[in-house]
Scaffold this active site. Sequence first.
Site, PDB file in Angstrom:
ATOM      1  N   GLU A   1      -1.661  -1.318  -7.141  1.00  0.00           N
ATOM      2  CA  GLU A   1      -2.834  -0.521  -7.867  1.00  0.00           C
ATOM      3  C   GLU A   1      -2.762  -0.874  -9.463  1.00  0.00           C
ATOM      4  OE1 GLU A   1      -1.765   3.449  -5.149  1.00  0.00           O
ATOM      5  OE2 GLU A   1      -0.873   3.505  -6.853  1.00  0.00           O
TER       6      GLU A   1
ATOM      7  N   ASP B   1      -5.271   3.407  -8.990  1.00  0.00           N
ATOM      8  CA  ASP B   1      -4.947   5.222  -7.899  1.00  0.00           C
ATOM      9  C   ASP B   1      -6.168   5.313  -7.479  1.00  0.00           C
ATOM     10  OD1 ASP B   1      -3.018   6.653  -6.362  1.00  0.00           O
ATOM     11  OD2 ASP B   1      -4.436   8.078  -7.381  1.00  0.00           O
TER      12      ASP B   1
ATOM     13  N   GLU C   1      -1.687   1.892 -12.794  1.00  0.00           N
ATOM     14  CA  GLU C   1      -1.745   1.937 -11.846  1.00  0.00           C
ATOM     15  C   GLU C   1      -1.801   3.355 -11.420  1.00  0.00           C
ATOM     16  OE1 GLU C   1       1.059   5.126  -9.283  1.00  0.00           O
ATOM     17  OE2 GLU C   1       1.405   4.816 -11.328  1.00  0.00           O
TER      18      GLU C   1
ATOM     19  N   ASP D   1       3.036   0.366  -6.870  1.00  0.00           N
ATOM     20  CA  ASP D   1       2.078   0.613  -7.805  1.00  0.00           C
ATOM     21  C   ASP D   1       2.105  -0.908  -8.192  1.00  0.00           C
ATOM     22  OD1 ASP D   1       3.480   2.921  -8.031  1.00  0.00           O
ATOM     23  OD2 ASP D   1       5.424   2.763  -9.229  1.00  0.00           O
TER      24      ASP D   1
END
Length: 228
Positions: free
Chosen positions: A121, A49, A45, A118
């Site tokens: 990502e 991102d 995650e 989350d």
Amino acid sequence: MKLSSELRAFEERLGHRFARPELLNRAVTHSSMSSPNRDDNQRLEFLGDRVLGLVMAEALLASDPGATEGQLAPRYNALVRKETCADVARDIDIGTVLRLGRSEMLSGGRRKQALLGDAIEAVIAAVYLDAGFEAAKALILRLWGRRVREVEEDARDAKTALQEWAQARGLPPPAYTETARKGPDHAPVFTITARLENGAEQSATAGSKRQAEQAAAKALLTELEKSQ
């Protein structure tokens, strides 16, 4: 490592076949299911991102070469915020393949915005590690699709324009109030009222608070312009 039939179906929705299926397994494993022999998706995650941010920044610069940083920033924020990530995750039904601990399962974890955001990502990072940046970029642009195309109009930001209108007339910033919420937890519909101190107000309904606030601000601006 073999994928379950559910994850194979998810690959089809995702549009990417993993050469290293263990990456996808990790991407959909929440920390509530981690163990010494099973990694969760938190590190993925973190990476996803950053990959998402780079792709969105690049896409926005390419779509509007004349835009200033001040114009680009709200568009970027609209595309990478957790709410948008969760919306994308719902589009491909990622909640059905999340691996959650019992406590998260019982508390509706498959519908939670933070968990969904989350997870998408983490999936982006898994594709990046599996096939490289170009594959991850293609995935992001495909999944975000219309959001990238529409964000320029949306993130021109009626809320900012309304605030500037109020300030120019010596009024405090507008207030936004949630006046109604309908629908199930995984697909709520919000009604937001935008109100100025002079009594002018308009309401709008949308699938997220942000969208409803923008729509209410736009409706109020339109009404104010008509009355001038």
